[in-house]
Motif scaffolding. Structure first.
Motif, mmCIF file in Angstrom:
data_model
loop_
_atom_site.group_PDB
_atom_site.id
_atom_site.type_symbol
_atom_site.label_atom_id
_atom_site.label_comp_id
_atom_site.label_asym_id
_atom_site.label_seq_id
_atom_site.Cartn_x
_atom_site.Cartn_y
_atom_site.Cartn_z
ATOM 1 N N GLN A 1 1.102 7.276 1.076
ATOM 2 C CA GLN A 1 0.792 8.782 0.970
ATOM 3 C C GLN A 1 -0.812 8.707 0.264
ATOM 4 O O GLN A 1 -1.600 9.359 0.613
ATOM 5 C CB GLN A 1 1.630 9.312 -0.122
ATOM 6 C CG GLN A 1 3.023 9.916 0.497
ATOM 7 C CD GLN A 1 3.682 10.653 -0.600
ATOM 8 O OE1 GLN A 1 3.646 10.453 -1.793
ATOM 9 N NE2 GLN A 1 4.706 11.169 0.098
ATOM 10 N N THR A 2 -0.996 7.776 -0.686
ATOM 11 C CA THR A 2 -2.279 7.684 -1.213
ATOM 12 C C THR A 2 -3.345 6.846 -0.736
ATOM 13 O O THR A 2 -4.490 6.770 -1.170
ATOM 14 C CB THR A 2 -2.143 7.804 -3.015
ATOM 15 O OG1 THR A 2 -1.714 6.297 -3.027
ATOM 16 C CG2 THR A 2 -1.365 8.617 -3.395
ATOM 17 N N ARG B 1 0.854 -0.887 -0.068
ATOM 18 C CA ARG B 1 0.061 0.089 -0.030
ATOM 19 C C ARG B 1 0.957 1.261 -0.052
ATOM 20 O O ARG B 1 1.733 1.176 0.725
ATOM 21 C CB ARG B 1 -0.885 0.032 1.126
ATOM 22 C CG ARG B 1 -2.124 1.099 1.272
ATOM 23 C CD ARG B 1 -2.746 0.945 2.473
ATOM 24 N NE ARG B 1 -3.612 -0.424 2.357
ATOM 25 C CZ ARG B 1 -4.598 -0.757 1.815
ATOM 26 N NH1 ARG B 1 -5.145 0.245 0.892
ATOM 27 N NH2 ARG B 1 -5.130 -1.839 1.706
ATOM 28 N N ASN B 2 0.499 2.319 -0.858
ATOM 29 C CA ASN B 2 1.412 3.537 -1.094
ATOM 30 C C ASN B 2 0.744 4.254 0.332
ATOM 31 O O ASN B 2 -0.521 4.812 0.490
ATOM 32 C CB ASN B 2 0.724 4.011 -2.191
ATOM 33 C CG ASN B 2 1.551 5.441 -2.445
ATOM 34 O OD1 ASN B 2 2.029 6.058 -1.430
ATOM 35 N ND2 ASN B 2 1.818 5.993 -3.591
ATOM 36 N N GLU C 1 -3.220 3.729 -2.029
ATOM 37 C CA GLU C 1 -3.369 3.131 -3.164
ATOM 38 C C GLU C 1 -2.788 1.606 -3.086
ATOM 39 O O GLU C 1 -1.753 1.514 -2.581
ATOM 40 C CB GLU C 1 -2.922 3.742 -4.499
ATOM 41 C CG GLU C 1 -2.982 3.027 -5.583
ATOM 42 C CD GLU C 1 -2.395 3.659 -6.896
ATOM 43 O OE1 GLU C 1 -2.428 2.994 -8.047
ATOM 44 O OE2 GLU C 1 -1.769 4.692 -6.576
ATOM 45 N N THR C 2 -3.271 0.470 -3.509
ATOM 46 C CA THR C 2 -3.021 -0.599 -3.297
ATOM 47 C C THR C 2 -1.859 -0.822 -4.568
ATOM 48 O O THR C 2 -2.356 -0.595 -5.786
ATOM 49 C CB THR C 2 -4.019 -1.883 -3.362
ATOM 50 O OG1 THR C 2 -4.699 -1.559 -2.371
ATOM 51 C CG2 THR C 2 -3.406 -3.248 -3.268
ATOM 52 N N ILE C 3 -0.773 -1.374 -4.248
ATOM 53 C CA ILE C 3 0.418 -1.755 -5.509
ATOM 54 C C ILE C 3 0.751 -3.115 -5.492
ATOM 55 O O ILE C 3 0.909 -3.794 -4.313
ATOM 56 C CB ILE C 3 1.538 -0.625 -5.339
ATOM 57 C CG1 ILE C 3 2.049 -0.891 -3.946
ATOM 58 C CG2 ILE C 3 0.770 0.646 -5.674
ATOM 59 C CD1 ILE C 3 3.256 0.206 -3.803
#
Length: 90
Positions: free
Chosen positions: A64-65, A61-62, A67-69
């Motif tokens: 900062q955002t 998981r990022n 978002e899943t990566i």
């Protein structure tokens, strides 16, 4: 201690030139790197063992955002200290 300091220490202790010490250290590091690239381990009795561990792909998981990566699989170098080294630092 950085690489330059280590080269100076090797040269002083072994009674050789800094150039020779740098070549010797380079040869040792190249040997360890080559063995690890070949998926082999390097054991220096009393000092420790260098080996390769395979890290599987995983989801991250990022921070900062949020978002899943996807994090790709990769090989990582590991070092396990030997008994003499552990005893020397404790």
């Amino acid at each position: 201690m950085n690489k330059g300091d280590l080269i100076n220490k090797i040269a002083e202790d072994a009674g050789i030139t800094k150039g020779q010490a740098e070549d010797a250290l380079g040869a040792v590091l190249d040997g360890i790197t080559g063995a690890l690239k070949s998926d082999d381990s390097v054991t220096l009795v009393g000092f420790g063992t260098f080996s390769v561990s395979k890290r599987d792909a995983r989801t991250g998981r990022n921070p900062q955002t949020g978002e899943t990566i996807q994090i790709a699989a990769k090989n990582v170098a590991k070092f396990k200290p030997g008994k003499k080294l552990s005893d020397a630092i404790n």
